[in-house]
Design an enzyme around this catalytic site. Structure first.
Site, PDB file in Angstrom:
ATOM      1  N   THR A   3     -23.031 -99.593 -40.138  1.00 59.60           N
ATOM      2  CA  THR A   3     -23.338 -97.922 -39.632  1.00 59.60           C
ATOM      3  C   THR A   3     -24.662 -97.563 -39.691  1.00 59.60           C
ATOM      4  O   THR A   3     -25.188 -96.559 -39.012  1.00 59.60           O
ATOM      5  CB  THR A   3     -22.444 -97.090 -40.404  1.00 59.60           C
ATOM      6  OG1 THR A   3     -21.028 -97.437 -40.356  1.00 59.60           O
ATOM      7  CG2 THR A   3     -22.488 -95.553 -40.243  1.00 59.60           C
ATOM      8  N   THR A  63     -21.217-100.556 -44.749  1.00 59.59           N
ATOM      9  CA  THR A  63     -20.601-100.304 -46.205  1.00 59.59           C
ATOM     10  C   THR A  63     -19.467-101.254 -46.616  1.00 59.59           C
ATOM     11  O   THR A  63     -19.106-101.093 -47.620  1.00 59.59           O
ATOM     12  CB  THR A  63     -20.340 -99.055 -46.143  1.00 59.59           C
ATOM     13  OG1 THR A  63     -19.392 -98.355 -45.254  1.00 59.59           O
ATOM     14  CG2 THR A  63     -21.549 -98.019 -46.192  1.00 59.59           C
TER      15      THR A  63
HETATM   16  C1  SIN Z   1     -19.577-101.611 -41.265  1.00 56.19           C
HETATM   17  O1  SIN Z   1     -19.193-101.742 -42.581  1.00 56.19           O
HETATM   18  O2  SIN Z   1     -20.335-102.298 -40.727  1.00 56.19           O
HETATM   19  C2  SIN Z   1     -19.202-100.233 -40.689  1.00 56.19           C
HETATM   20  C3  SIN Z   1     -19.051 -99.148 -41.549  1.00 56.19           C
HETATM   21  C4  SIN Z   1     -20.161 -98.601 -42.349  1.00 56.19           C
HETATM   22  O3  SIN Z   1     -21.249 -99.404 -42.468  1.00 56.19           O
HETATM   23  O4  SIN Z   1     -20.086 -97.612 -43.122  1.00 56.19           O
END
Ligand code: SIN
Length: 372
Positions: free
Chosen positions: A56, A136
């Site tokens: 993200t 995340t």
């Molecule tokens: C991911 O994990 O690539 C998407 C979600 C995020 O980074 O919060």
């Protein structure tokens, strides 16, 4: 400043010497010149490699108000860095785009690539630390994997964002600046792999994602963060005691033993465990209820699996606390291993590495879980 006043003093002494006691003309003594002081170079900033993998933090939506319907991993590392000019006051940045994935799709082959690249970079005397931008969703798994397989005591810091790069009040730029600040900080050396997120510094072993949407999405349950970073200041409040990085027996390789996770819940059947055993799984981590307790039908299936040589690790789906060996299940009699305070996802990482390193049998594997 000290060097400048020293040279001014010497110049003043020379002026008074030449005017009062040296006659001009042939045979006069050569004027006393100030000694050549070494040029005062500004101290060099640490050189930090920033490895982008997607997530993200590199996400984009069509609308600045959209913080949930966006595409992760589409903004390149140069663009991520370009919106944080303050980085140039903290470190000399060496950017690399390792991957552009939504971290839900993290794959073991990418873990191998990432860990090997980090080890190569950190073996270079010109690199002082590494920052990894990551999604995340599986950050806690990647962080723990690196914590156990990076072979350097130089700082390695992961960061991420809960809001895409295109959002109003995106959290990625400040998280990135803070992560580089932590990686450039002398006190981060030897602490294992760190996660800098929302002004907190966590150990890779302890940190877990605890919110689906909040910018304060990472915590280290029960134990708490290692420290904090804010406005260029880094402070550690505790240190990591379990072995990591240089002190582990694990090396990153291309072979990943097949280990899966099953959960215990009301009415669960033994179908999933039997299917995994049938395809030759090497290990099963069970996300038990409470203190790692397991529904009777699932426990029988796992005991049968263990009797056939499959390693069974008992963890908890609760989210914090320890699974006590021989507590909610008779591990000695059943041939199980207790995950201690590792959640199911981190327990799987450790079990894969332990099996890849040649670990066998519940007694030796329990020792590994008690150690790391
Ligand atoms: C991911 O994990 O690539 C998407 C979600 C995020 O980074 O919060």
């Amino acid at each position: 400043m000290a060097a400048r006043s020293a040279s001014l003093t010497i110049a003043a002494m020379n002026t008074s010497t030449s005017s009062s006691s040296t006659p001009s003309g042939a045979g006069a003594a050569a004027p006393l010149l100030p000694p050549q002081l070494p040029p005062q170079l500004p101290p060099q900033l640490p050189r930090i490699a920033v490895l982008a993998t997607g997530g993200t933090i590199a996400g984009a939506a069509a609308d600045v108000t959209n913080t949930s319907g966006y595409q992760a991993g589409v903004v390149g590392v140069d663009q991520l860095l370009s919106v944080v000019p303050a980085l140039s006051t903290v470190a000399r940045i060496a950017p690399e785009q390792i991957a552009s994935v939504d971290s839900k799709d993290m794959a073991m082959a990418l873990w191998t690539t990432l860990a090997q690249r980090i080890n190569t970079l950190l073996a270079d005397a010109d690199i002082d630390g590494v920052v990894i931008t990551h999604g995340t969703d599986t950050l806690e798994e990647t962080a723990y994997l690196l914590h156990l397989t990076v072979k350097s005591d130089k700082p390695v810091v992961l960061t991420a964002a809960m809001r895409p790069a295109s959002a109003l009040s995106a959290d990625g730029p400040l998280n990135l600046l803070n992560a580089v600040t932590v990686a450039a900080h002398a006190g981060s050396r030897g602490q294992g792999v760190l996660v800098a997120f929302n002004n907190k510094i966590h150990s890779a072993r302890d940190v877990v994602k605890t919110s689906t949407y909040a910018v304060d999405a990472f915590h280290s349950p029960e134990i708490g963060a290692l420290g904090w970073v804010q406005d260029g200041r880094v402070e550690f409040q505790r240190c990591v005691v379990r072995p990591h990085t240089l002190a582990t027996e694990f090396v990153i390789g291309a072979k990943w033993p097949h280990v899966e996770i099953v959960a215990s819940y009301a009415g669960v059947s033994r179908i999933a465990v039997d299917a995994l055993v049938a395809v030759g799984v090497r290990g099963i981590v069970v996300a038990g209820t409470g203190n790692g307790s397991i529904h009777a039908s699932l426990q029988q299936a796992l005991a049968d699996a263990a009797s056939q040589g499959v390693v069974v690790v008992r963890s908890s789906r609760v989210g914090s606390g320890h699974v006590m060996r021989n507590g909610a299940a008779a591990d000695d009699a059943l041939g199980f291993v207790s995950a201690g305070s590792l959640n199911p996802y981190k327990a799987r990482v450790l079990l894969m590495l332990a099996l890849a390193a040649g670990g066998t049998g519940p007694v030796a594997l329990q020792k590994i879980f008690d150690t790391y």
